[in-house]
Structure formats: C-alpha cells, structure tokens
Design an enzyme around this catalytic site. Structure first.
Site, PDB file in Angstrom:
ATOM      1  N   SER A   1       0.861  -1.193   0.000  1.00 52.68           N
ATOM      2  CA  SER A   1       0.000   0.000   0.000  1.00 52.68           C
ATOM      3  C   SER A   1       0.887   1.229   0.000  1.00 52.68           C
ATOM      4  CB  SER A   1      -0.884   0.004   1.247  1.00 52.68           C
ATOM      5  OG  SER A   1      -1.508   1.272   1.428  1.00 52.68           O
TER       6      SER A   1
ATOM      7  N   TYR B   1      -0.270  -0.299  10.822  1.00 53.98           N
ATOM      8  CA  TYR B   1      -0.627  -0.655   9.454  1.00 53.98           C
ATOM      9  C   TYR B   1       0.421  -0.151   8.471  1.00 53.98           C
ATOM     10  CZ  TYR B   1      -3.189  -0.967   5.060  1.00 53.98           C
ATOM     11  OH  TYR B   1      -3.562  -1.255   3.763  1.00 53.98           O
TER      12      TYR B   1
END
Length: 265
Positions: free
Chosen positions: A139, A152
């Site tokens: 990501s 994350y």
C-alpha cells in the site's frame, strides 16, 4: 492457454482479492481461494466454477496453525501452485494507545508474519520446478508515515522492502516476485476497518482495475507496479527521505487530496 495453471489467493472473499480470482478465472487459471469467511468463498466458487475448478480453503491468517495449513498447501506436490497472491491484510485507523495491543499484533501477524511464511513456502516449491510467480500486495501507506496508522503503515513498509529484496533473491531461478502498491481502492476494507474517508471518490480506483494491472505486471515479470496516476504521484512524494522532510511531504500530499475534495465540482 493460461499464464498460470493454479493460483492461491489470500483475502479472496472480497475486494481486490475477489477481483484477482475473477480475472484469473477468465483466463482459465484454476484457483485456491483463502479467507476466513466460508460463505463468501463458497459464493465465489459457485460464481466461477462454470469456468474453472475452485478449491475453497477456509483459514484465519491470524492463527499460526492456519498459516501452517496454507503453507503446507503451497508446498504440496499435489495440484501444485504456480501463482501465490498475498493479498490478505488487516488495518485500523486509530492511535496506537487507543487500540487493544492484540489487535495491533494481529495486524503484524496477517500483514507480515503470514506473508513471509507463505512467500517462503511458495518460493521453495516454485524453485524446485523452475517456474512460478509471487504477487505481494502492499500500500502507499507503507511510504507515508501517518498518525493513527502506525502499525498498518509499518507493516506495509515491510511488505514493500521484503518484496523487492525477495525479487532480487529470485533472479535466475525462473520464479519472480511482483510488488503491488495500490492507493485508495473502492472496497469494503476502509469502512469495515474504521478508516476515515478524506478523499474525493474520483480519486479511488476500482478493485478490478487494480487486480488487472497487477496481473499484467506479474505476467511480464515486472518487480513493482503502482496502479493509477494519482497513486504514482503520491508515492513519489512519499519516497523515503530524512524523517521531518518525509512527514512534511506526506502532510502536503494529504492536504492536497483534502483540498480537492472541498473544491467545487
């Protein structure tokens, strides 16, 4: 003739993972679909099985024993896997101190530990046969240190670094590793996991577009693909640099996206 004979996809019950499955099925690639939600997997299998064989594999990648089960499937000589897609991920947008620590450790388990274990099992088996592909989904959050995304973002930074190193290690083996770095993608991941929607919908990509671009890149052995022009720009702004400058670049990029949302259409 499909590029890959059989693919194993984690996180296949929704979002990008489901679109990977659909895209591969349309090419004739047989599937092993992995996720926690059995009903979702069975519905996907029912949809795709007129075209290809689909093996439903229910597993929770937070659980070490389930990870070992999936790794064993990847290493099996029976109906071997020549494409692994590490797509499963966990995330939550909130300050670290507000979260139960087990939730944060579970993120590391799914996003990092499981991905490494499955990449290891797949790579060893693929090298034996001299062919195969690993796709790891990261990501742009991995290049953007942001408040409320400490764990994350760090796990995705790991995926980005790990995948590039693995790709280098696999040179000359007939096995390749493609790193996919998506940005905002219109799936249930964000609302289900409490991510605040701060960007105009026009900047969000469709999951089938992300999956298609990833498969196209992997088919040609490309090491990195960043789907979408705006994501390429945001990723470039967040390229690693000294801490304060990197954080400032991230704040600038986030502010730019928020201002686009406020602008009159």
């Amino acid at each position: 003739m499909p590029i890959w004979e059989r693919a194993l996809i984690t996180g296949a019950s929704s979002g990008i993972g489901r679109e990977f499955a659909r895209g591969l099925a349309s090419q004739g690639t047989r599937l092993v679909v992995v996720a926690r939600r059995q009903q979702r997997l069975e519905e996907l299998a029912l949809e795709l099985e007129p075209s290809v064989a689909v093996e439903v594999f229910v597993a929770d990648l937070r659980d070490r024993h389930d990870v070992e089960r999936v790794a064993s499937r990847l290493g099996s000589h029976r109906e071997p896997i020549d494409l692994l897609i590490n797509n499963a991920a966990m995330g939550r947008e909130r300050p670290l101190v507000d979260a139960p620590v087990q939730d944060e450790l579970d993120q590391i388990g799914v996003n990092v530990t499981a991905l490494v274990a499955l990449s290891h099992a797949a790579a060893r088996r693929m090298i034996e046969t001299g062919r195969g592909t690993i796709i790891n989904v990261s990501s742009i959050a991995g290049n953007q240190p942001r408040r409320d995304l400490a764990v994350y973002g760090a796990t995705k930074a790991f995926v980005t670094a790990f995948s590039q190193s693995l790709a280098s290690e696999l040179e000359g083996t007939g096995v390749t590793c493609t790193l996919v770095i998506p940005g905002l993608t219109d799936t249930e991941f964000h609302p289900v996991n409490g991510f605040r929607e701060a960007s105009p919908r026009a900047l969000w990509m469709r999951p089938d577009d992300v999956a298609a671009k990833a498969l196209d890149a992997a088919a040609t052995g490309r090491r990195i693909v960043i789907p979408g022009t705006i994501n390429k720009v945001l990723s470039a702004l967040a390229t690693p640099r000294p801490g304060p400058l990197r954080e400032r670049a991230t704040r600038t990029a986030v502010a730019f996206v928020k201002n686009l949302r406020r602008a009159p259409s």
